[in-house]
Design a protein around this motif. Structure first.
Motif, short mmCIF file in Angstrom:
data_model
loop_
_atom_site.label_atom_id
_atom_site.label_comp_id
_atom_site.label_asym_id
_atom_site.label_seq_id
_atom_site.Cartn_x
_atom_site.Cartn_y
_atom_site.Cartn_z
N ALA A 116 -10.63 18.97 20.28
CA ALA A 116 -10.69 20.31 19.68
C ALA A 116 -11.42 20.25 18.33
O ALA A 116 -12.25 21.11 18.03
N ASP B 265 -7.97 23.50 23.50
CA ASP B 265 -9.18 24.11 22.94
C ASP B 265 -8.86 25.08 21.81
O ASP B 265 -9.61 25.23 20.87
N VAL C 227 -14.84 22.42 17.79
CA VAL C 227 -14.41 23.74 17.31
C VAL C 227 -15.58 24.55 16.77
O VAL C 227 -15.58 25.78 16.85
N ARG D 225 -9.20 26.82 16.79
CA ARG D 225 -10.28 27.80 16.89
C ARG D 225 -10.07 29.03 16.02
O ARG D 225 -10.97 29.42 15.28
#
Lengths: 246, 229
Positions: free
Chosen positions: B155, B74, B159, B78
Motif C-alpha cells: 500500500a 489497498d 499509494v 489512500r
C-alpha cells in the motif's frame, strides 16, 4: 579507491569501460557457448537411464542458477541506489529485472520440457519448481511497479524497496515450501545432487554455469548501455558520440 | 501545545483510525461479507460432499482470508494520502516507524483479528473437524498480522499511483505465500491429529520479523510516494 567510485557514477566513463569490456567478453562468451553446446551435445555420454533427454540440463541448471543470482544483483544494486544515491546502480537494477525474468522463464520452460519425458508430466507442484515460479512473480512485480510510476526517480526507489523486501522472502519461500511438501508426501522425485554425478557430466555443467554468468554480464552491460544512452540523450557526450558514429 | 511523546502520539493515531473505521461500519463489514460469500462459492463449485469439503477446508479458509486481506490493504493509506494528512504525518517529528505500525494495527484489528474471531462459524459450515478450530483461529490471528504488515508495504509503495488496485496484488501476493503455506499446514496438522505447535511458532516468528522490519519498508515507501506525488 575513491576516484574509482566517483568514476563509477559517471555515465560516459561507464559507457566507455563497458564498451571495452564487451568488445572481448561478448565474442568470447558466444564462442564459449557454442563450444559448450558442442561439448554437451556431441562429447558428453548419454545418461544410462534418461538417454539423451537429460542434455537439456546443461541449459536448465545454468539459467536457474543465474536467475537466482540475478535477483541478488538487482536487489543489491537497488540497495546501493537507495543508500548512496548512485545513479548507475539504479540503471543496473532497472536493467537486471527483465533479464532475470527472462532467465527465470527459460529455467521454468526448460524444466517443463525436461520433465515431460523424465517424469511424464510438464508440471509438478514441487518445492523447487514452486519457489522458482515465485521468483518469476517477484521479478514481474518489480517490472510492473517500475512501469506504473510516471516519475522514474521515484519508480527506481520504490522498486529498490520492493526487491529488498523480496530478497528477505526468497530463503523463507525456499524453506517453507520444503516443509509444505514434506508434510503431504515424501519427495518421489529427487534432484540428482551434484556429488553423485560423474565427472564427465559434472565438468560440462560447471563450465556452462560459468558461460551463462558471462552471458548474463554481457546482457546486463548491453542493456545498461542502451538505458544510459536513452537517459542521457540530451547530454553533450551522447550527441558527440552519435555525431562521431555517423 | 507541546508535542506529545511518541507513544502517546501512536495511541491517538490508533484511536483516530479506529474511530474513522467504526463510524463507517459497512466498510468494516465488507471484507467479512466477502469472506462469507466466497465460502459459499466452494460447496457450489466443488460439490457439497461433507468429507471432501472437510479435507479442503483449511486451504479454502486460508486462501479466502488472504484474498479478503488483499482487498483491504489497498485502502490503508489512500484516504489520508488524498486529503493530505499523510504529508502532515511525514512532516511531523514523530517516528514514522511507530506511526505506520499504528496504522497497520488499527487496520488489522478491524480486518484480520475480526476475521479470525468469526472464522469458527465458517469452519463449521465447511465441516472442518472441531479439534482444528482452535488452531485455525490462532493461525489466522498470527498470520493475518503478517499479511497486514506485508500489505502495508504494498500500500505504501502504490499509494501515489492512480491505478494502484491491481498492481498491489501483483506486488504482495508472492510475499504472502509463506504465510499461506504455514497457515494451512498448521490447520491440516491438527485435523490429522498432529501437533500444530511448530507451525504456529514459525508463524509467530514471521510475525516478529515482519513487525521488526516491515515498518522500515513502509516508511520508505510512504516517503517515496509522497515525493513522487
Amino acid at each position: 579507491m575513491w576516484s574509482f567510485f566517483h568514476k563509477l557514477g559517471s555515465p560516459p566513463w561507464l559507457y566507455g569501460i563497458s564498451g571495452s569490456i564487451l568488445r572481448w567478453l561478448l565474442p568470447a562468451s558466444i564462442v564459449a557457448l557454442l563450444a559448450g553446446l558442442a561439448w554437451v551435445l556431441l562429447v558428453v555420454p548419454p545418461d544410462f537411464r534418461q538417454g539423451n533427454s537429460y542434455r537439456i540440463m546443461y541449459i536448465h541448471v545454468p539459467t536457474a542458477v543465474v536467475s537466482m543470482a540475478g535477483y541478488y544483483v538487482m536487489a543489491i544494486a537497488g540497495a546501493i541506489h537507495l543508500i548512496w544515491k548512485m545513479k548507475m546502480a539504479d540503471v543496473a537494477m532497472k536493467c537486471a529485472a527483465p533479464i532475470g525474468a527472462a532467465l527465470t522463464f527459460l529455467a521454468l520452460v526448460t524444466g517443463a520440457i525436461w520433465g515431460k519425458p523424465t517424469w511424464g508430466t510438464w508440471w509438478v507442484w514441487d518445492a523447487r519448481i514452486t519457489s522458482v515460479l515465485v521468483l518469476l512473480f517477484l521479478y514481474l512485480g518489480v517490472i510492473a511497479l517500475y512501469e506504473a510510476f510516471d516519475n522514474k526517480e521515484a519508480a527506481s526507489r520504490a522498486c529498490a524497496v520492493l526487491s529488498l523486501v523480496g530478497m528477505v522472502n526468497i530463503p523463507i519461500i525456499y524453506k517453507s515450501v520444503d516443509w509444505w511438501y514434506s508434510l503431504h508426501q515424501p519427495a518421489s522425485i529427487k534432484f540428482t545432487s551434484e556429488s553423485t554425478m560423474d565427472a564427465s557430466m559434472l565438468y560440462p555443467l560447471l563450465y556452462m554455469i560459468i558461460v551463462f554468468y558471462a552471458l548474463y554480464t554481457c546482457l546486463l552491460l548491453l542493456n545498461m548501455r542502451a538505458e544510459l544512452l536513452d537517459r542521457e540523450r540530451s547530454k553533450g557526450w551522447v550527441r558527440a558520440l552519435l555525431k562521431g558514429s555517423r | 501545545m507541546s508535542a506529545p511523546t511518541a507513544f502517546a502520539f501512536c495511541r491517538r493515531l490508533l484511536r483516530r483510525q479506529w474511530v474513522l473505521a467504526v463510524r463507517r461500519p459497512v466498510e468494516v463489514a465488507n471484507p467479512l461479507l466477502f469472506f462469507f460469500m466466497a465460502i459459499a462459492l466452494f460447496p457450489l463449485g466443488l460439490g457439497p460432499e461433507p468429507d471432501r469439503l472437510a479435507s479442503l477446508a483449511p486451504g479454502i479458509l486460508w486462501i479466502i482470508a488472504l484474498l479478503s486481506n488483499l482487498l483491504t490493504s489497498d485502502s490503508l493509506f489512500r484516504s489520508d494520502f488524498d486529503d493530505g494528512s499523510l504529508d502532515q504525518l511525514l512532516l511531523s517529528p514523530q517516528p514514522l516507524y511507530l506511526s505506520v505500525l499504528a496504522y497497520v494495527l488499527a487496520q488489522w484489528l478491524l480486518t484480520g483479528a475480526l476475521l479470525a474471531l468469526i472464522s469458527p462459524l465458517f469452519a463449521v459450515m465447511l465441516n472442518l473437524p472441531g479439534e482444528a478450530i482452535g488452531t485455525l483461529v490462532l493461525s489466522l490471528l498470527l498470520g493475518t498480522g503478517v499479511l497486514s504488515l506485508l500489505g502495508g508495504i504494498g500500500a505504501a509503495l502504490t499509494v501515489g499511483l492512480q491505478r494502484g488496485g491491481v498492481l498491489i496484488t501483483l506486488l504482495i501476493l508472492p510475499l504472502y505465500l509463506p504465510v499461506l503455506i504455514f497457515g494451512t499446514a498448521a490447520v491440516e496438522a491438527s485435523t490429522s491429529g498432529l501437533p500444530a505447535g511448530p507451525y504456529l511458532a514459525l508463524l509467530g516468528g514471521m510475525l516478529s520479523l515482519a513487525i521488526a522490519l516491515a515498518p522500515f519498508a513502509m516508511a520508505a515507501g510512504l516517503r517515496i510516494s509522497a515525493d513522487a506525488g
